[in-house]
Design a protein around this motif. Structure first.
Motif, PDB file in Angstrom:
ATOM      1  N   THR A  74       0.752  -1.183  -0.009  1.00 34.31           N
ATOM      2  CA  THR A  74       0.022  -0.091   0.161  1.00 34.31           C
ATOM      3  C   THR A  74       0.844   1.236  -0.076  1.00 34.31           C
ATOM      4  O   THR A  74       0.498   2.344  -0.389  1.00 34.31           O
ATOM      5  N   HIS A  75       2.231   1.121   0.394  1.00 35.52           N
ATOM      6  CA  HIS A  75       2.966   2.238   0.313  1.00 35.52           C
ATOM      7  C   HIS A  75       2.431   3.671   0.688  1.00 35.52           C
ATOM      8  O   HIS A  75       2.574   4.629   0.150  1.00 35.52           O
ATOM      9  N   GLU A  76       1.818   3.569   1.950  1.00 33.28           N
ATOM     10  CA  GLU A  76       1.298   4.679   2.837  1.00 33.28           C
ATOM     11  C   GLU A  76       0.020   5.161   1.891  1.00 33.28           C
ATOM     12  O   GLU A  76      -0.384   6.340   2.265  1.00 33.28           O
ATOM     13  N   ARG A  77      -0.541   4.521   1.061  1.00 35.29           N
ATOM     14  CA  ARG A  77      -1.642   5.011   0.313  1.00 35.29           C
ATOM     15  C   ARG A  77      -2.994   3.911   0.610  1.00 35.29           C
ATOM     16  O   ARG A  77      -3.962   4.149   0.319  1.00 35.29           O
ATOM     17  N   HIS A  78      -2.916   3.565   2.132  1.00 31.25           N
ATOM     18  CA  HIS A  78      -4.026   2.653   2.730  1.00 31.25           C
ATOM     19  C   HIS A  78      -5.269   3.454   2.750  1.00 31.25           C
ATOM     20  O   HIS A  78      -6.474   2.955   2.680  1.00 31.25           O
ATOM     21  N   GLN A  79      -5.236   4.706   2.797  1.00 35.40           N
ATOM     22  CA  GLN A  79      -6.662   5.411   3.198  1.00 35.40           C
ATOM     23  C   GLN A  79      -7.209   5.592   1.913  1.00 35.40           C
ATOM     24  O   GLN A  79      -8.488   6.006   1.895  1.00 35.40           O
ATOM     25  N   GLU A  80      -6.704   5.161   0.682  1.00 36.26           N
ATOM     26  CA  GLU A  80      -7.270   5.533  -0.546  1.00 36.26           C
ATOM     27  C   GLU A  80      -8.106   4.180  -0.926  1.00 36.26           C
ATOM     28  O   GLU A  80      -8.821   4.033  -1.839  1.00 36.26           O
ATOM     29  N   LEU A  81      -8.168   3.181  -0.064  1.00 32.72           N
ATOM     30  CA  LEU A  81      -8.682   1.756  -0.258  1.00 32.72           C
ATOM     31  C   LEU A  81     -10.254   2.002   0.187  1.00 32.72           C
ATOM     32  O   LEU A  81     -10.290   2.512   1.509  1.00 32.72           O
ATOM     33  N   GLU A  82     -11.104   1.167  -0.207  1.00 28.85           N
ATOM     34  CA  GLU A  82     -12.384   0.828   0.154  1.00 28.85           C
ATOM     35  C   GLU A  82     -12.293  -0.639   0.703  1.00 28.85           C
ATOM     36  O   GLU A  82     -12.194  -1.435  -0.049  1.00 28.85           O
ATOM     37  N   ILE A  83     -12.254  -1.055   1.933  1.00 28.48           N
ATOM     38  CA  ILE A  83     -12.160  -2.149   2.579  1.00 28.48           C
ATOM     39  C   ILE A  83     -13.750  -2.742   2.679  1.00 28.48           C
ATOM     40  O   ILE A  83     -14.313  -1.885   3.598  1.00 28.48           O
ATOM     41  N   PRO A  84     -13.986  -3.681   1.961  1.00 27.66           N
ATOM     42  CA  PRO A  84     -15.377  -4.221   2.146  1.00 27.66           C
ATOM     43  C   PRO A  84     -15.550  -4.756   3.752  1.00 27.66           C
ATOM     44  O   PRO A  84     -14.400  -5.399   4.147  1.00 27.66           O
ATOM     45  N   PRO A  85     -16.679  -4.887   4.180  1.00 30.08           N
ATOM     46  CA  PRO A  85     -17.080  -5.493   5.664  1.00 30.08           C
ATOM     47  C   PRO A  85     -16.240  -6.980   5.405  1.00 30.08           C
ATOM     48  O   PRO A  85     -16.748  -7.740   4.308  1.00 30.08           O
ATOM     49  N   CYS A  86     -15.568  -7.512   6.373  1.00 30.69           N
ATOM     50  CA  CYS A  86     -15.006  -8.811   6.349  1.00 30.69           C
ATOM     51  C   CYS A  86     -14.531  -9.265   7.751  1.00 30.69           C
ATOM     52  O   CYS A  86     -14.647  -8.587   8.813  1.00 30.69           O
ATOM     53  N   ASP A  87     -14.247 -10.548   7.859  1.00 31.10           N
ATOM     54  CA  ASP A  87     -13.768 -10.810   9.242  1.00 31.10           C
ATOM     55  C   ASP A  87     -12.388 -10.523   9.464  1.00 31.10           C
ATOM     56  O   ASP A  87     -12.059 -10.296  10.735  1.00 31.10           O
ATOM     57  N   LEU A  88     -11.374 -10.674   8.268  1.00 30.12           N
ATOM     58  CA  LEU A  88     -10.053 -10.566   8.574  1.00 30.12           C
ATOM     59  C   LEU A  88      -9.487  -9.738   7.628  1.00 30.12           C
ATOM     60  O   LEU A  88      -9.559  -9.958   6.437  1.00 30.12           O
ATOM     61  N   LEU A  89      -8.487  -8.972   7.846  1.00 31.92           N
ATOM     62  CA  LEU A  89      -7.761  -8.110   6.794  1.00 31.92           C
ATOM     63  C   LEU A  89      -6.208  -8.668   7.016  1.00 31.92           C
ATOM     64  O   LEU A  89      -5.734  -8.407   7.921  1.00 31.92           O
ATOM     65  N   LEU A  90      -5.785  -8.855   6.099  1.00 30.50           N
ATOM     66  CA  LEU A  90      -4.234  -9.378   5.795  1.00 30.50           C
ATOM     67  C   LEU A  90      -3.470  -8.405   4.992  1.00 30.50           C
ATOM     68  O   LEU A  90      -4.168  -8.072   3.725  1.00 30.50           O
ATOM     69  N   HIS A  91      -2.316  -7.946   5.550  1.00 28.42           N
ATOM     70  CA  HIS A  91      -1.620  -7.168   4.573  1.00 28.42           C
ATOM     71  C   HIS A  91      -0.022  -7.824   4.532  1.00 28.42           C
ATOM     72  O   HIS A  91       0.516  -8.227   5.497  1.00 28.42           O
ATOM     73  N   GLY A  92       0.195  -7.753   3.056  1.00 25.47           N
ATOM     74  CA  GLY A  92       1.507  -8.529   2.706  1.00 25.47           C
ATOM     75  C   GLY A  92       2.620  -7.927   2.957  1.00 25.47           C
ATOM     76  O   GLY A  92       3.568  -8.262   2.273  1.00 25.47           O
TER      77      GLY A  92
END
Length: 210
Positions: free
Chosen positions: A9-27
């Motif tokens: 994401t290189h500091e651009r995570h706030q531009e993402l729309e994360i859908p409702p989910c149980d778990l978020l993984l960041h690689g």
């Protein structure tokens, strides 16, 4: 369980729309250069996702841009209070076994680089055989690992270990142009790079159900 996967994401995570989910993984490659302020902002973003109930749990690893985890791991870890950080370590949640590893073949002298496949093999041998979901910043050889020049730059040692332990899901990034999904021998591979080769946050989060 619905799992949302992102990486690079290189500091651009706030531009993402994360859908409702149980778990978020960041690689990995949370930051541009591993600066503390960037990790603080990422941690705040993770807190907001948890507080809003968008996700129930967040697990992340470091990447080759996340220098602070290699140079001052105690400081880096102290800045992440919202997500669970893995580095050659495991975690069990909701009956699933996770393992995280940041290592990859040598890449312009960035963080968590190793020069030989034998060195990488020693790191990847630490991955337990009962791992259900593997987070590895770099890709395995020949799977979603081709650069714009067409070179396959993933790790053969990682591929070998994956084939030995056969996790359900392998999530990685590092090679932005390799973004996508691949299924082989009952294993799902996700190159979840958010940024493209020009570091634009244009790739959608990838979803996995288990």
């Amino acid at each position: 369980m619905l799992i949302c996967c992102i990486s690079d994401t290189h500091e651009r995570h706030q531009e993402l729309e994360i859908p409702p989910c149980d778990l978020l993984l960041h690689g990995g490659d949370i930051t541009g250069m591993g600066k503390p302020h960037a990790l603080i902002k990422f941690n705040d973003w993770c807190h907001s996702l948890l507080e809003k109930g968008t996700v129930r749990k967040i697990i992340c690893i470091a990447g080759n841009h996340d220098f602070l985890f290699e140079r001052n791991p105690a400081e880096a870890r102290s800045l992440l209070t919202a997500p669970t950080y893995l580095e050659d370590s495991g975690y069990v949640w909701e009956g699933l076994s996770f393992w995280g590893t940041p290592w990859q073949p040598w890449f312009y002298d960035w963080a968590f680089n190793l020069r030989t496949e034998e060195e990488l093999r020693q790191k990847f041998q630490l991955i337990p055989p009962d791992t259900d979901i593997l987070l590895s910043h770099g890709p395995p050889k020949g799977i979603l690992d081709r650069t714009v020049r067409g070179d396959a730059v993933g790790s053969t040692a990682l591929l070998q270990r994956i084939r030995e332990i056969r996790p359900k899901l392998v999530v990685f990034g590092h090679i932005h142009e390799g973004y996508g999904k691949h299924e082989e021998d009952g294993i799902t591979y996700l190159n979840a790079s958010t940024c493209d080769v020009h570091y634009r946050a244009v790739n959608e989060p990838l979803l996995f159900k288990c």
